[in-house]
Design a protein around this motif. Structure first.
Motif, PDB file in Angstrom:
ATOM      1  N   PHE A 272       0.827  -1.202   0.000  1.00 36.71           N
ATOM      2  CA  PHE A 272       0.000   0.000   0.000  1.00 36.71           C
ATOM      3  C   PHE A 272       0.870   1.265   0.000  1.00 36.71           C
ATOM      4  O   PHE A 272       0.683   2.186  -0.807  1.00 36.71           O
ATOM      5  N   LEU A 273       1.871   1.297   0.911  1.00 36.49           N
ATOM      6  CA  LEU A 273       2.754   2.464   0.984  1.00 36.49           C
ATOM      7  C   LEU A 273       3.522   2.636  -0.322  1.00 36.49           C
ATOM      8  O   LEU A 273       3.691   3.755  -0.814  1.00 36.49           O
ATOM      9  N   LEU A 276       1.233   4.126  -2.871  1.00 33.58           N
ATOM     10  CA  LEU A 276       1.037   5.552  -2.590  1.00 33.58           C
ATOM     11  C   LEU A 276       2.237   6.363  -3.063  1.00 33.58           C
ATOM     12  O   LEU A 276       2.096   7.476  -3.561  1.00 33.58           O
TER      13      LEU A 276
ATOM     14  N   VAL B  59      -3.045   9.883  12.191  1.00 36.14           N
ATOM     15  CA  VAL B  59      -3.848   8.937  12.967  1.00 36.14           C
ATOM     16  C   VAL B  59      -2.956   7.738  13.281  1.00 36.14           C
ATOM     17  O   VAL B  59      -3.412   6.622  13.404  1.00 36.14           O
ATOM     18  N   VAL B 114      -3.396  10.625   6.080  1.00 35.50           N
ATOM     19  CA  VAL B 114      -4.032   9.936   7.206  1.00 35.50           C
ATOM     20  C   VAL B 114      -3.893   8.420   7.035  1.00 35.50           C
ATOM     21  O   VAL B 114      -3.481   7.706   7.958  1.00 35.50           O
ATOM     22  N   LEU B 115      -4.202   7.941   5.812  1.00 40.37           N
ATOM     23  CA  LEU B 115      -4.135   6.502   5.546  1.00 40.37           C
ATOM     24  C   LEU B 115      -2.720   5.970   5.708  1.00 40.37           C
ATOM     25  O   LEU B 115      -2.502   4.923   6.315  1.00 40.37           O
ATOM     26  N   ALA B 116      -1.739   6.717   5.179  1.00 40.02           N
ATOM     27  CA  ALA B 116      -0.354   6.260   5.279  1.00 40.02           C
ATOM     28  C   ALA B 116       0.078   6.217   6.738  1.00 40.02           C
ATOM     29  O   ALA B 116       0.753   5.271   7.164  1.00 40.02           O
ATOM     30  N   ILE B 118      -1.759   5.682   9.352  1.00 39.68           N
ATOM     31  CA  ILE B 118      -2.363   4.494   9.981  1.00 39.68           C
ATOM     32  C   ILE B 118      -1.598   3.244   9.569  1.00 39.68           C
ATOM     33  O   ILE B 118      -1.273   2.391  10.390  1.00 39.68           O
ATOM     34  N   ALA B 119      -1.290   3.144   8.276  1.00 41.32           N
ATOM     35  CA  ALA B 119      -0.628   1.942   7.767  1.00 41.32           C
ATOM     36  C   ALA B 119       0.712   1.722   8.452  1.00 41.32           C
ATOM     37  O   ALA B 119       1.045   0.599   8.846  1.00 41.32           O
ATOM     38  N   VAL B 120       1.479   2.817   8.645  1.00 38.49           N
ATOM     39  CA  VAL B 120       2.785   2.675   9.283  1.00 38.49           C
ATOM     40  C   VAL B 120       2.639   2.181  10.723  1.00 38.49           C
ATOM     41  O   VAL B 120       3.339   1.261  11.168  1.00 38.49           O
ATOM     42  N   GLU B 122       0.213   0.488  11.920  1.00 38.07           N
ATOM     43  CA  GLU B 122      -0.242  -0.906  11.884  1.00 38.07           C
ATOM     44  C   GLU B 122       0.928  -1.848  11.596  1.00 38.07           C
ATOM     45  O   GLU B 122       0.994  -2.952  12.141  1.00 38.07           O
ATOM     46  N   ILE B 123       1.832  -1.425  10.715  1.00 42.04           N
ATOM     47  CA  ILE B 123       3.004  -2.260  10.427  1.00 42.04           C
ATOM     48  C   ILE B 123       3.813  -2.476  11.714  1.00 42.04           C
ATOM     49  O   ILE B 123       4.230  -3.595  12.025  1.00 42.04           O
ATOM     50  N   LEU B 126       1.829  -4.921  14.046  1.00 42.56           N
ATOM     51  CA  LEU B 126       1.926  -6.317  13.598  1.00 42.56           C
ATOM     52  C   LEU B 126       3.341  -6.854  13.794  1.00 42.56           C
ATOM     53  O   LEU B 126       3.524  -8.025  14.137  1.00 42.56           O
TER      54      LEU B 126
END
Lengths: 289, 349
Positions: A272-273, A276, B59, B114-116, B118-120, B122-123, B126
């Motif tokens: 995903f990153l 982007l 976020v 915002v999405l990026a 959150i993704a970081v 979350e990584i 996990l």
């Protein structure tokens, strides 16, 4: 080779359901330019609805789609009319926060009612498989849900392309102001789009419930997944979301087999990153302003 | 002029009473509440610098909170390294993490940022679950004992009571408020606000956007990491959902949004509202109240249900508050207070 084929097939099958979640999100974004952070939670509501219909009335999860689709449509329409509509012209962060807040309300209300225990919906065919040959097998519930997904996607495509309402929705998502000048009731289109988006998310929840744990916080995972799918496909593009869903499904099942199941979500987020960063318009998107 | 003097006098009075408070208020529960309040203010204030002033609504602040908490706890757990040193290891690591995140995420805007973010986060969450040898995985790290800080043979801090935590918490609050004030009254703060209001215009005026966003992020991340270390040591337990989960990021952000973004006192106001409210739910005050006024009997099915489940409801309350604040007070409580003050002034004239 058998392992490769096996994970490819299950990736495509689960990807179909992911596509359904992604299409819902992309439809809402396309028409209203609102990023719906409650999308996964709406799907979670759909899962619990299916669970209730199954345990109380004994309705099969796949048949219950006929009931949950219209109910979730009304739920989404209600959300749009009472909440989202008020922030359509507000700054982006307020829209994001409002939908995060709505998601929190949904997941925690469900937690108050059903507690945070994991629920499992076991049907007679939950763990049955079809042998294809060459050591490859297909899970029956995943196959059925993929077929239903394909049918719904086809119906949605027909609706958006051929009907007047569908064309009005597409016009609104192309240019809201121009659509309004052409006499399209954009407010009504927004309600329909949010309703449809919610119905699709709820349906995905119903389809996935025979093969997935049901718990109040399940939405968070799927909200993120839905975003990855739509960004991958290009925000606002229905075809892109379908492609993105299948791609994410394959990526997940491949990395579960070849790396480890614990790291499969990490692989998805890293992908995903990368998307982007290097192809921010996604596979099908044109611009992102 | 007199107003400024009055304001500073009131501030000094509040500060003095906070400093002597543990002498007169020795109930561990009251001290615990104050410590929670301090933690909340410093979390909200740290987010405020990046989110409120520079307008970058991350976020994913759980990433910095969790890195701070985990580093300090891991050092203490594995090598008995005193938190006073572990904290700085956390800060060092968080700067690296923040710069890595910044260089990826700041190329994106609005919802994509915002999405990026959150993704970081979350990584990282996990990874904390999967790197079992390093982090103990989903089980988390439990610190049974905090090593005392000694210089030679003299014990400087022992952490046997809540009092040292109270003062460290108070120090964190003062530090974050002071830094926010400094940011607000410096060139840096004006650059931040220019970026927040119109990034393209700020860029055309020659402001180095990426540089200043990263500066804001690093300041914010360091302060969040300090709060995370403080949390880890105080509670004595960290695991992936409680320090790295999405809920953590959302709660950090909410303190600021409910209070009022981009204002010095917003996070303080937000904490003063949120902490007592969520604590009232957590400690079952509401159920006890309902039992007391006779609406619910304690041993009825509904009484038992409320007792068992209402304690989880503080997040529900957060959700409801966010929805209400966004719909009716888009500038948070501070904005609401200011509006009321303006109206009174106008009526007085």
């Amino acid at each position: 080779m058998a392992v490769f084929l096996q994970s490819l097939i299950s990736g495509i099958l689960i990807g179909g359901v992911y596509a359904l979640i992604g299409i819902g999100l992309t439809l809402i974004f396309g028409v209203m330019r609102v990023v719906n952070f409650a999308h996964g939670d709406i799907m979670m509501v759909g899962m619990y609805l299916t669970y209730l219909l199954f345990t109380i009335l004994g309705i099969d999860p796949f048949v219950s789609v006929l009931i949950s689709f219209p109910l979730m449509f009304l739920f989404g329409g209600f959300l749009q009319k009472t909440f989202i509509n008020r922030v359509l012209s507000a700054v982006a962060q307020n829209q994001i926060l409002l939908t995060i807040g709505l998601g929190l309300v949904m997941s925690n209300t469900v937690m108050l009612i059903f507690t945070s225990d994991y629920k499992i919906l076991t049907t007679s065919y939950s763990s049955s498989t079809i042998q294809v040959g060459g050591g490859v097998s297909i899970s029956t519930p995943l196959l059925i849900s993929f077929l239903i997904t394909a049918a719904i996607t086809a119906a949605l495509g027909w609706f958006l392309l051929k009907t007047d309402t569908g064309q009005a929705i597409r016009a609104t998502s192309q240019d809201r102001d121009a659509a309004q000048l052409m006499g399209i009731n954009v407010k009504r289109m927004s309600i329909i789009a949010f309703g449809l988006g919610s119905a699709l998310a709820g349906t995905a929840g119903a389809l996935i419930s025979p093969t997935y744990y049901i718990f109040p916080q399940v939405g968070g995972v799927f909200t993120l997944k839905a975003f990855v799918i739509t960004v991958l496909g290009g925000m606002g593009s229905v075809v892109g979301a379908t492609l993105g869903g299948v791609l994410i499904g394959i990526t997940e099942s491949m990395s579960a087999v070849y790396i480890s199941s614990g790291w499969k979500d990490v692989v998805v987020f890293v992908l995903f990153l990368l998307v982007l960063l290097f192809k921010p318009s996604g596979l099908m998107g044109k611009s992102r302003t | 002029m007199t107003k400024t003097i009055l304001k500073s006098a009131a501030g000094l009075l509040v500060l003095a009473s906070l400093l002597v408070l543990p002498r007169y208020m020795q109930s561990p529960y009251a001290l615990h509440m104050m410590i929670l309040l301090f933690l909340s203010v410093s979390q909200g204030q740290s987010w405020n610098i990046l989110g409120g002033y520079a307008g970058q609504h991350s976020v994913g602040h759980a990433a910095y909170f969790g890195v701070g908490a985990y580093t300090t706890m891991m050092l203490m757990h594995t090598w008995q390294i005193v938190p006073w040193i572990g904290v700085w290891a956390g800060v060092g690591l968080v700067v690296v993490v923040a710069l890595a995140i910044g260089s990826i995420c700041f190329r994106l805007r609005g919802p994509y940022f915002v999405l990026a973010s959150i993704a970081v986060a979350e990584i990282l969450r996990l990874s904390a679950i999967n790197l079992t040898t390093l982090t103990n995985g989903a089980e988390g790290i439990l610190a049974t004992e905090i090593p005392a800080f000694k210089i030679g043979e003299r014990v400087v801090t022992d952490f046997l009571t809540k009092v040292p935590f109270y003062y460290i918490g108070l120090f964190l609050v003062l530090l974050t408020i002071a830094i926010t004030w400094l940011v607000q009254h410096s060139k840096l703060g004006y650059y931040f606000q220019a970026i927040r209001e119109d990034q393209d215009a700020a860029h055309s005026l020659g402001i180095h956007i990426a540089l200043y966003k990263n500066i804001g992020l690093v300041i914010s991340a360091i302060l969040t990491s300090l709060a995370g270390s403080f949390y880890g040591i105080y509670v004595g337990f960290v695991d992936p959902p409680t320090v790295l989960g999405l809920d953590v990021s959302v709660q950090i952000m909410l303190i600021c949004i409910i209070g009022g973004m981009g204002t010095l006192w917003g996070p303080v106001l937000g904490s003063l509202v949120l902490v007592p409210l969520s604590e009232a739910l957590r400690s079952n005050l509401i159920t006890e109240g309902l039992v007391k006024i006779g609406l619910v009997s304690a041993d009825s099915r509904i009484g038992i249900f409320l007792k068992e489940n209402l304690s989880h409801a503080h997040v529900l309350l957060y959700g409801i508050l966010v929805v209400l604040v966004i719909l009716f007070m888009p500038d948070g409580l501070m904005g609401f207070v200011k509006k009321l003050a303006m109206r009174r002034k106008r009526e007085a004239v």
